[in-house]
Design an enzyme around this catalytic site. Structure first.
Site, PDB file in Angstrom:
ATOM      1  N   THR A 164       0.873  -1.164   0.000  1.00 51.18           N
ATOM      2  CA  THR A 164       0.000   0.000   0.000  1.00 51.18           C
ATOM      3  C   THR A 164       0.917   1.224   0.000  1.00 51.18           C
ATOM      4  O   THR A 164       1.976   1.202   0.628  1.00 51.18           O
ATOM      5  CB  THR A 164      -0.932   0.056   1.224  1.00 51.18           C
ATOM      6  OG1 THR A 164      -0.149   0.164   2.417  1.00 51.18           O
ATOM      7  CG2 THR A 164      -1.798  -1.197   1.306  1.00 51.18           C
ATOM      8  N   HIS A 165       0.512   2.252  -0.736  1.00 48.39           N
ATOM      9  CA  HIS A 165       1.353   3.451  -0.871  1.00 48.39           C
ATOM     10  C   HIS A 165       2.747   3.104  -1.407  1.00 48.39           C
ATOM     11  O   HIS A 165       3.716   3.819  -1.150  1.00 48.39           O
ATOM     12  CB  HIS A 165       1.497   4.186   0.464  1.00 48.39           C
ATOM     13  CG  HIS A 165       0.195   4.514   1.109  1.00 48.39           C
ATOM     14  ND1 HIS A 165      -0.536   5.631   0.801  1.00 48.39           N
ATOM     15  CD2 HIS A 165      -0.527   3.846   2.057  1.00 48.39           C
ATOM     16  CE1 HIS A 165      -1.639   5.659   1.530  1.00 48.39           C
ATOM     17  NE2 HIS A 165      -1.667   4.588   2.288  1.00 48.39           N
ATOM     18  N   SER A 286      18.890  -0.384 -25.379  1.00 43.98           N
ATOM     19  CA  SER A 286      19.262   1.022 -25.490  1.00 43.98           C
ATOM     20  C   SER A 286      20.238   1.194 -26.642  1.00 43.98           C
ATOM     21  O   SER A 286      21.100   0.345 -26.874  1.00 43.98           O
ATOM     22  CB  SER A 286      19.910   1.491 -24.182  1.00 43.98           C
ATOM     23  OG  SER A 286      20.563   2.731 -24.367  1.00 43.98           O
ATOM     24  N   LYS A 292      21.159  -2.385 -21.027  1.00 41.69           N
ATOM     25  CA  LYS A 292      19.750  -2.106 -20.767  1.00 41.69           C
ATOM     26  C   LYS A 292      18.827  -3.145 -21.403  1.00 41.69           C
ATOM     27  O   LYS A 292      19.043  -3.612 -22.511  1.00 41.69           O
ATOM     28  CB  LYS A 292      19.378  -0.720 -21.315  1.00 41.69           C
ATOM     29  CG  LYS A 292      20.033   0.441 -20.601  1.00 41.69           C
ATOM     30  CD  LYS A 292      19.553   0.581 -19.159  1.00 41.69           C
ATOM     31  CE  LYS A 292      18.085   0.905 -19.045  1.00 41.69           C
ATOM     32  NZ  LYS A 292      17.739   2.220 -19.637  1.00 41.69           N
ATOM     33  N   GLU A 299       5.417  -0.199 -21.203  1.00 41.80           N
ATOM     34  CA  GLU A 299       5.355   1.259 -21.244  1.00 41.80           C
ATOM     35  C   GLU A 299       4.412   1.729 -22.348  1.00 41.80           C
ATOM     36  O   GLU A 299       3.673   2.706 -22.180  1.00 41.80           O
ATOM     37  CB  GLU A 299       6.751   1.827 -21.443  1.00 41.80           C
ATOM     38  CG  GLU A 299       7.652   1.615 -20.217  1.00 41.80           C
ATOM     39  CD  GLU A 299       9.107   1.990 -20.477  1.00 41.80           C
ATOM     40  OE1 GLU A 299       9.423   2.404 -21.617  1.00 41.80           O
ATOM     41  OE2 GLU A 299       9.924   1.857 -19.554  1.00 41.80           O
ATOM     42  N   TYR A 326     -29.600  13.782 -37.869  1.00 39.71           N
ATOM     43  CA  TYR A 326     -28.241  13.655 -38.397  1.00 39.71           C
ATOM     44  C   TYR A 326     -27.652  15.017 -38.736  1.00 39.71           C
ATOM     45  O   TYR A 326     -28.297  15.877 -39.345  1.00 39.71           O
ATOM     46  CB  TYR A 326     -28.215  12.768 -39.652  1.00 39.71           C
ATOM     47  CG  TYR A 326     -26.795  12.550 -40.125  1.00 39.71           C
ATOM     48  CD1 TYR A 326     -25.998  11.587 -39.532  1.00 39.71           C
ATOM     49  CD2 TYR A 326     -26.236  13.358 -41.120  1.00 39.71           C
ATOM     50  CE1 TYR A 326     -24.674  11.411 -39.927  1.00 39.71           C
ATOM     51  CE2 TYR A 326     -24.921  13.181 -41.524  1.00 39.71           C
ATOM     52  CZ  TYR A 326     -24.144  12.205 -40.918  1.00 39.71           C
ATOM     53  OH  TYR A 326     -22.839  12.042 -41.301  1.00 39.71           O
ATOM     54  N   GLN A 331     -19.860  12.544 -38.668  1.00 41.30           N
ATOM     55  CA  GLN A 331     -18.810  11.854 -39.408  1.00 41.30           C
ATOM     56  C   GLN A 331     -17.550  11.710 -38.555  1.00 41.30           C
ATOM     57  O   GLN A 331     -16.732  10.816 -38.791  1.00 41.30           O
ATOM     58  CB  GLN A 331     -18.490  12.609 -40.707  1.00 41.30           C
ATOM     59  CG  GLN A 331     -17.490  11.908 -41.601  1.00 41.30           C
ATOM     60  CD  GLN A 331     -17.526  12.458 -43.011  1.00 41.30           C
ATOM     61  OE1 GLN A 331     -18.489  12.261 -43.743  1.00 41.30           O
ATOM     62  NE2 GLN A 331     -16.477  13.173 -43.393  1.00 41.30           N
TER      63      GLN A 331
END
Length: 469
Positions: A164-165, A286, A292, A299, A326, A331
């Site tokens: 938690t936190h 990388s 890396k 992500e 309409y 569109q």
């Protein structure tokens, strides 16, 4: 210009106009560049409409069959990638009708649009198209849930810190963490199923706005096209796009769950945590630092949640100010919808691949469990001895402070004598508190992290998967 040339070259609405359209306006107005992906839905709707016109003797049986045959050929061209667009094709409806006339003759093809407007036509196409895409998305979501369940079953004995936190809190099972997201995604699956049922109403037969003057059987059309009912008001039928707004919200909420799931895994994959390792197939390196291994898949999943939300908010801003029936603003419903469908479909499949191939580092998870995480268990121990929890919470906190002051490695290193000074209820069996497996196994109330509870959660999700259509 001859009648035959006029049918080919003029706009469907061109009889009212004598001047030329600004070429930029033509480009600005057309939607064929993106709405052509609804070609199959448009063909299906037109074939059903031909049958309905035949019922009312607007078409004879030969004309009906020719239209259906010709549209089958049109769809085959789309499927084969050989359909040739004409510069005059504004949208998928114009393109298909134009090509149909070239295949079966313009006299018969020209009867298909009797009593029908592009207003009720596009509303129908979009619902057919979205319904089928939603059914695909449901399968992707089910695959992700099954991958989650499989890991939870296989890795039941793996313990890890719960947070938690973002601070270590209590020990849990890795499978319990997995099932926490399974519940979120199961709710997403159920909501999508409910959404399909809600929007699966037929607009066709509403005309431009006032209804169909040839009394076409809309219930017959609904049955032919797989709808569970009809849109009951013609004004509503041509202008309603709530189903798009609702889908975009659904996609945004589901992407929020994917994003949060991704964020957890990104954190767990860092060297500081080291709980998991992504497969090379879902990682990148990388250009500068050879060591890396970046969790780019996660992500991107996290980032694309913002993209989907942006599509929803953008469409809602367009939708909010449109007067009844309409208007051309509508569109602008297609590109946000198409993009959101693409994004959520790809994201679910990527997430399934990530989860199915990542490796967990059980020893790192176990090593991250620290004795202070059993402070609540220590308080619970005294509760079982009859001490009120408000007292035991304070006593357990004193034990944590005592261990820190004495530079002990954990509260399990405090002597029984010291514990008795904190409270007389402490006895020799206090040592049984300091066991992580025992801690998780005590969480036996439904929904807890004990083995029994996690297995119940798995069976519950499996049952729910069977019940969702």
């Amino acid at each position: 210009m001859s009648g035959e040339q006029s049918f080919t070259k003029q706009k469907l609405w061109g009889g009212r106009f004598t001047g030329e359209t600004d070429p930029l306006m033509t480009k600005y107005n057309e939607s064929i560049g993106y709405d052509q992906r609804m070609h199959y839905a448009d063909v299906r709707g037109s074939q059903a409409y031909a049958r309905a016109l035949c019922q009312k003797n607007i078409l004879n049986e030969h004309e009906r069959d020719e239209i259906i045959r010709g549209l089958d050929l049109v769809e085959k061209e789309w499927a084969a990638g050989s359909f040739q667009l004409d510069p005059a094709d504004e949208d998928i409806h114009t393109a298909n009708e134009r090509r149909l006339g070239e295949i079966i003759g313009k006299h018969i093809a020209g009867k298909l649009h009797t009593g029908r407007s592009r207003n009720d036509q596009v509303a129908t196409d979009m619902r057919i198209w979205l319904r089928e895409e939603c059914e695909k998305i449901m399968e992707y979501l089910k695959d992700f849930l099954m991958a989650t369940i499989a890991r939870a079953e296989q890795e039941m004995d793996v313990l890890m810190p719960g947070y938690t936190h973002l601070q270590r809190a209590q020990p849990i099972r890795w499978s319990h963490w997995l099932m926490s997201y399974a519940h979120s995604f199961m709710a997403d699956l159920e909501r999508l199923s409910q959404l399909i049922t809600r929007f699966n109403k037929l607009p066709l037969g509403a005309g431009a706005l006032a209804g169909n003057p040839f009394d076409v059987d809309r219930d017959f059309l609904a049955e032919q096209l797989g709808f569970n009912g009809i849109a009951g008001n013609s004004l509503y039928a041509v202008s309603d796009r709530d189903f798009i707004a609702e889908f975009l919200f659904w996609a945004s909420m589901t992407m929020v769950h994917i994003s949060r799931w991704s964020e957890d895994l990104i954190i767990y994959s860092t060297a500081e945590f080291g709980f998991i390792q992504l497969a090379d197939a879902y990682s990148t390196g990388s250009s500068l630092m050879p060591q890396k291994k970046n969790p780019d898949s996660l992500e991107l999943l996290r980032g694309k949640s913002g993209r989907v939300f942006g599509q929803m908010s953008g469409f809602m801003m367009t939708y909010k100010g449109i007067p009844s029936t309409y208007n051309k603003d509508l569109q602008e419903d297609k590109e946000p919808l198409f993009d959101a469908v693409n994004t959520i479909s790809d994201s679910l499949r990527i997430a399934t691949g990530v989860l199915s191939t990542l490796k967990i580092r059980q020893e790192k998870m176990r090593a991250s469990l620290t004795m202070d995480m059993l402070a609540t268990d220590l308080a619970d121990y005294l509760v079982r001895k009859g001490v009120p929890f408000r007292e035991t919470h304070h006593i357990s906190g004193e034990a944590v402070r005592l261990a820190e002051e004495q530079n002990l490695s954990g509260i399990d290193q405090i002597s029984l004598e010291e514990y008795k000074k904190l409270h007389a209820a402490f006895e020799e069996d206090v040592k049984n508190v300091f066991d992580f497996e025992s801690s998780v196994e005590k969480r036996t109330a439904k929904g807890g992290t004990s083995r029994k509870c996690v297995l119940e959660q798995i069976e519950s999700i499996k049952k729910s998967l069977e019940e969702v259509n």
